[in-house]
Design a protein around this motif. Sequence first.
Motif, short mmCIF file in Angstrom:
data_model
loop_
_atom_site.label_atom_id
_atom_site.label_comp_id
_atom_site.label_asym_id
_atom_site.label_seq_id
_atom_site.Cartn_x
_atom_site.Cartn_y
_atom_site.Cartn_z
N TYR A 39 -46.46 -69.77 53.81
CA TYR A 39 -47.61 -70.29 54.55
C TYR A 39 -47.72 -69.60 55.91
O TYR A 39 -48.81 -69.19 56.32
CB TYR A 39 -47.49 -71.80 54.72
CG TYR A 39 -48.63 -72.41 55.49
CD1 TYR A 39 -49.79 -72.79 54.84
CD2 TYR A 39 -48.55 -72.57 56.87
CE1 TYR A 39 -50.85 -73.33 55.54
CE2 TYR A 39 -49.60 -73.10 57.58
CZ TYR A 39 -50.75 -73.49 56.91
OH TYR A 39 -51.80 -74.01 57.62
N GLU A 40 -46.60 -69.47 56.61
CA GLU A 40 -46.59 -68.84 57.94
C GLU A 40 -47.03 -67.38 57.88
O GLU A 40 -47.77 -66.91 58.74
CB GLU A 40 -45.20 -68.95 58.57
CG GLU A 40 -44.81 -70.36 58.97
CD GLU A 40 -45.61 -70.89 60.13
OE1 GLU A 40 -45.94 -70.11 61.04
OE2 GLU A 40 -45.90 -72.10 60.13
N VAL A 41 -46.57 -66.66 56.87
CA VAL A 41 -46.99 -65.26 56.70
C VAL A 41 -48.51 -65.21 56.53
O VAL A 41 -49.19 -64.41 57.19
CB VAL A 41 -46.28 -64.59 55.51
CG1 VAL A 41 -46.92 -63.25 55.17
CG2 VAL A 41 -44.80 -64.42 55.79
N CYS A 42 -49.03 -66.06 55.69
CA CYS A 42 -50.48 -66.07 55.45
C CYS A 42 -51.25 -66.48 56.70
O CYS A 42 -52.32 -65.93 56.97
CB CYS A 42 -50.80 -67.01 54.29
SG CYS A 42 -50.21 -66.43 52.70
N TYR A 43 -50.70 -67.40 57.46
CA TYR A 43 -51.36 -67.85 58.68
C TYR A 43 -51.40 -66.73 59.73
O TYR A 43 -52.43 -66.52 60.36
CB TYR A 43 -50.61 -69.07 59.24
CG TYR A 43 -51.17 -69.55 60.56
CD1 TYR A 43 -52.30 -70.35 60.59
CD2 TYR A 43 -50.55 -69.21 61.76
CE1 TYR A 43 -52.82 -70.80 61.80
CE2 TYR A 43 -51.06 -69.65 62.97
CZ TYR A 43 -52.19 -70.44 62.99
OH TYR A 43 -52.71 -70.87 64.18
N HIS A 44 -50.30 -66.03 59.89
CA HIS A 44 -50.21 -65.00 60.92
C HIS A 44 -50.81 -63.66 60.49
O HIS A 44 -51.02 -62.79 61.34
CB HIS A 44 -48.76 -64.82 61.36
CG HIS A 44 -48.24 -65.99 62.14
ND1 HIS A 44 -48.66 -66.29 63.40
CD2 HIS A 44 -47.35 -66.95 61.80
CE1 HIS A 44 -48.05 -67.39 63.82
NE2 HIS A 44 -47.25 -67.81 62.87
N ALA A 45 -51.05 -63.49 59.22
CA ALA A 45 -51.67 -62.26 58.72
C ALA A 45 -52.82 -62.65 57.79
O ALA A 45 -52.73 -62.49 56.57
CB ALA A 45 -50.64 -61.41 58.00
N PRO A 46 -53.90 -63.17 58.34
CA PRO A 46 -54.97 -63.74 57.52
C PRO A 46 -55.69 -62.75 56.60
O PRO A 46 -56.30 -63.17 55.62
CB PRO A 46 -55.94 -64.34 58.54
CG PRO A 46 -55.63 -63.65 59.81
CD PRO A 46 -54.19 -63.28 59.77
N ALA A 47 -55.61 -61.47 56.87
CA ALA A 47 -56.27 -60.49 56.02
C ALA A 47 -55.32 -59.91 54.96
O ALA A 47 -55.75 -59.13 54.11
CB ALA A 47 -56.83 -59.35 56.87
N ALA A 48 -54.07 -60.30 55.00
CA ALA A 48 -53.06 -59.73 54.09
C ALA A 48 -53.11 -60.37 52.71
O ALA A 48 -53.41 -61.55 52.56
CB ALA A 48 -51.67 -59.91 54.68
N LYS A 49 -52.82 -59.56 51.71
CA LYS A 49 -52.54 -60.05 50.37
C LYS A 49 -51.02 -60.10 50.26
O LYS A 49 -50.33 -59.14 50.62
CB LYS A 49 -53.09 -59.11 49.29
CG LYS A 49 -54.60 -59.08 49.23
CD LYS A 49 -55.11 -60.33 48.57
CE LYS A 49 -56.61 -60.22 48.34
NZ LYS A 49 -57.12 -61.37 47.63
N VAL A 50 -50.48 -61.19 49.76
CA VAL A 50 -49.04 -61.40 49.72
C VAL A 50 -48.59 -61.42 48.26
O VAL A 50 -49.23 -62.05 47.42
CB VAL A 50 -48.67 -62.73 50.42
CG1 VAL A 50 -47.18 -62.99 50.35
CG2 VAL A 50 -49.16 -62.72 51.86
N VAL A 51 -47.48 -60.74 47.98
CA VAL A 51 -46.89 -60.76 46.64
C VAL A 51 -45.50 -61.36 46.77
O VAL A 51 -44.67 -60.87 47.54
CB VAL A 51 -46.79 -59.34 46.04
CG1 VAL A 51 -46.14 -59.39 44.66
CG2 VAL A 51 -48.17 -58.70 45.97
#
Length: 60
Positions: free
Chosen positions: A7-19
């Motif tokens: 969640y924190e990764v997505c919050y701090h990098a809102p344009a990122a796609k996460v795998v």
Amino acid sequence: MGTQDIYEVCYHAPAAKVVVMHMEAINHCLLTRIELKKFLRQERLDDRVQVPADGEWLEF
């Protein structure tokens, strides 16, 4: 990483796609793919975070 870390990764990098990888391996067995996918749906992150199956290939 647990759900809060993702969640924190997505919050701090809102344009990122996460795998999210190495699910259900010995050192990550406390969080299953099913639990993670449920969390991602609840937080409306399922369109940004991919949880590939074992052996699945992704192309970018």
